[in-house]
Design a protein around this motif. Structure first.
Motif, PDB file in Angstrom:
ATOM      1  N   LYS A 280       2.830   2.664 -11.247  1.00 24.53           N
ATOM      2  CA  LYS A 280       3.399   3.093  -9.972  1.00 24.53           C
ATOM      3  C   LYS A 280       4.628   2.247  -9.662  1.00 24.53           C
ATOM      4  O   LYS A 280       4.549   1.003  -9.662  1.00 24.53           O
ATOM      5  CB  LYS A 280       2.376   2.961  -8.847  1.00 24.53           C
ATOM      6  CG  LYS A 280       1.199   3.909  -8.981  1.00 24.53           C
ATOM      7  CD  LYS A 280       0.233   3.768  -7.828  1.00 24.53           C
ATOM      8  CE  LYS A 280       0.820   4.328  -6.540  1.00 24.53           C
ATOM      9  NZ  LYS A 280      -0.184   4.312  -5.447  1.00 24.53           N
TER      10      LYS A 280
ATOM     11  N   LEU B 226       7.953   1.627  -7.064  1.00 17.77           N
ATOM     12  CA  LEU B 226       8.662   1.848  -5.801  1.00 17.77           C
ATOM     13  C   LEU B 226      10.130   1.535  -6.016  1.00 17.77           C
ATOM     14  O   LEU B 226      10.495   0.409  -6.366  1.00 17.77           O
ATOM     15  CB  LEU B 226       8.109   0.948  -4.690  1.00 17.77           C
ATOM     16  CG  LEU B 226       8.835   1.080  -3.349  1.00 17.77           C
ATOM     17  CD1 LEU B 226       8.559   2.429  -2.708  1.00 17.77           C
ATOM     18  CD2 LEU B 226       8.453  -0.053  -2.399  1.00 17.77           C
TER      19      LEU B 226
ATOM     20  N   GLU C  14      -0.714   0.912  -1.503  1.00 20.15           N
ATOM     21  CA  GLU C  14      -0.318   1.748  -2.636  1.00 20.15           C
ATOM     22  C   GLU C  14      -0.476   1.039  -3.975  1.00 20.15           C
ATOM     23  O   GLU C  14      -0.486   1.672  -5.027  1.00 20.15           O
ATOM     24  CB  GLU C  14       1.133   2.217  -2.460  1.00 20.15           C
ATOM     25  CG  GLU C  14       1.349   3.218  -1.346  1.00 20.15           C
ATOM     26  CD  GLU C  14       0.795   4.588  -1.693  1.00 20.15           C
ATOM     27  OE1 GLU C  14       0.490   4.845  -2.885  1.00 20.15           O
ATOM     28  OE2 GLU C  14       0.661   5.413  -0.776  1.00 20.15           O
TER      29      GLU C  14
ATOM     30  N   TYR D  91       1.581  -0.801  -5.839  1.00 19.34           N
ATOM     31  CA  TYR D  91       2.649  -0.560  -6.803  1.00 19.34           C
ATOM     32  C   TYR D  91       2.641  -1.645  -7.874  1.00 19.34           C
ATOM     33  O   TYR D  91       2.373  -2.821  -7.601  1.00 19.34           O
ATOM     34  CB  TYR D  91       4.005  -0.546  -6.094  1.00 19.34           C
ATOM     35  CG  TYR D  91       4.219   0.647  -5.188  1.00 19.34           C
ATOM     36  CD1 TYR D  91       4.441   1.915  -5.721  1.00 19.34           C
ATOM     37  CD2 TYR D  91       4.193   0.510  -3.809  1.00 19.34           C
ATOM     38  CE1 TYR D  91       4.638   3.009  -4.902  1.00 19.34           C
ATOM     39  CE2 TYR D  91       4.388   1.601  -2.972  1.00 19.34           C
ATOM     40  CZ  TYR D  91       4.603   2.847  -3.520  1.00 19.34           C
ATOM     41  OH  TYR D  91       4.788   3.936  -2.711  1.00 19.34           O
TER      42      TYR D  91
ATOM     43  N   SER E 101       8.663  -2.780  -8.457  1.00 16.29           N
ATOM     44  CA  SER E 101       9.696  -2.286  -7.562  1.00 16.29           C
ATOM     45  C   SER E 101      11.044  -2.497  -8.235  1.00 16.29           C
ATOM     46  O   SER E 101      11.274  -3.530  -8.870  1.00 16.29           O
ATOM     47  CB  SER E 101       9.668  -3.028  -6.225  1.00 16.29           C
ATOM     48  OG  SER E 101      10.734  -2.598  -5.400  1.00 16.29           O
TER      49      SER E 101
ATOM     50  N   ILE F 258       4.373  -6.588  -4.370  1.00 13.00           N
ATOM     51  CA  ILE F 258       4.509  -5.879  -5.644  1.00 13.00           C
ATOM     52  C   ILE F 258       4.734  -6.925  -6.738  1.00 13.00           C
ATOM     53  O   ILE F 258       5.648  -7.747  -6.633  1.00 13.00           O
ATOM     54  CB  ILE F 258       5.668  -4.876  -5.579  1.00 13.00           C
ATOM     55  CG1 ILE F 258       5.386  -3.832  -4.475  1.00 13.00           C
ATOM     56  CG2 ILE F 258       5.863  -4.179  -6.923  1.00 13.00           C
ATOM     57  CD1 ILE F 258       6.523  -2.872  -4.219  1.00 13.00           C
TER      58      ILE F 258
END
Length: 345
Positions: A7, A9, A84, A86, A89, A107
């Protein structure tokens, strides 16, 4: 047991054109890891553009205005995004402020160029050697690769998705005939007047194509409405009904769908230029104070016109000359643009 998809961002840029160019990064991330999930934190205005990028799962509206710190609000957003989980990033702007939310979101991998002294905010910090990545799109895409990597010679171009179901009603509502070609004009430039080709020159191009049986549609924000009206007013009286001023009259998503139907486009170096390129429209771009050597339109059917002048490109928002001001644009004649456009269409 299958591993969870990575994941990511993305902290997106603040300008329309930059956000469109960022799609090249999203495409590369998906090419490298097809199962990755990409969310983009960006100004609210850009959400309709992000919805037209199939690589993006979700756009997240940045609640803080451009250039404002509002540390508490950034901290709260970061805390909210912690859920979330993540994995990475990628921060595209170079400001210190833009790197705060990923840190507050905890993150683990936070990637970006060094920028404004962001050593304690980013832990995958890159030193930009400009000669290695002279184009902005290269600087975006390079963050998908290890530091110092040699990029592919041909990067993927942005490609926005059109809502085809909307097109017929939008054309009808805005008095554009589906059986008649139209020329799109994009005479605005949020950067400043030093990027704007004169209204009289746009009107001369418009008049030529109306005489050939085309319609003309002028695109832009509400700030461009008066400029568009000036172009229309410069046309012969009998041609004005064939010129439609859409500046400030459509939502950004609607402008994308209508612009996708343009037979050709003439634009300044602006956000809409990048949108038109991402829609693969035949387009001529007029450059004044800026240069296509940094943010060119990313498309195959595009021509760039620019005069070589001793004072440019100056990259100024307003022309600094008192005598012979704006000569880089004023002396670039409509005939040159028409000739270039004819070679594309």
């Amino acid at each position: 047991m299958a591993l969870a998809a990575k994941k990511i961002l993305i902290v997106g840029p603040s300008w329309v054109g930059d956000m469109v160019m960022a799609q090249s990064l999203f495409i590369v991330l998906k090419q490298k890891n097809p199962d990755c999930i990409i969310d983009v934190l960006a100004p609210a205005w850009s959400l309709p553009i992000l919805e037209r990028m199939p690589e993006v799962r979700a756009g997240i509206a940045m609640p803080v205005g451009h250039g404002k710190l509002q540390l508490g609000m950034r901290m709260q957003l970061g805390k909210t995004l912690q859920r979330e989980r993540y994995d990475q990033s990628i921060v595209l702007p170079n400001s210190l402020k833009s790197a705060l939310v990923p840190m507050f979101a905890e993150i683990p991998e936070r990637t970006g160029w060094r920028g404004e002294m962001r050593y304690f905010l980013l832990n995958d910090i890159r030193l930009l050697i400009k000669r290695n990545y002279p184009l902005m799109v290269q600087r975006f895409v390079a963050l998908a690769y290890p530091p110092g990597a040699e990029l592919p010679k041909q990067l993927p171009y942005p490609k926005l998705v059109v809502n085809q179901d909307n097109v017929p009603q939008l054309l009808q509502a805005n008095k554009l005939g589906s059986d008649q070609p139209f020329l799109a004009l994009c005479p605005g430039a949020e950067f400043g007047p030093a990027k704007r080709w004169p209204e009289a020159h746009y009107a001369a191009v418009a008049a030529t194509y109306i005489q050939r049986g085309w319609q003309v549609a002028i695109f832009g924000s509400a700030n461009d409405h008066a400029v568009a009206e000036s172009i229309k007013a410069a046309l012969p009286l009998e041609q004005r009904p064939a010129c439609i001023n859409l500046a400030g009259q459509t939502a950004l998503s609607e402008a994308v769908d209508i612009l996708s139907m343009a037979a050709a486009v003439v634009s300044n170096d602006s956000g809409l230029m990048h949108v038109a390129a991402a829609l693969q429209r035949p387009m001529v771009v007029v450059y004044g104070s800026t240069s296509p050597e940094f943010t060119p339109p990313l498309g195959d059917n595009v021509a760039v016109v620019q005069l070589s002048v001793d004072c440019g490109p100056c990259f100024k928002r307003e022309c600094p000359l008192t005598e012979n001001a704006m000569k880089c644009l004023r002396e670039l004649k409509p005939e040159q643009v028409i000739q270039s456009l004819d070679s594309l269409c």
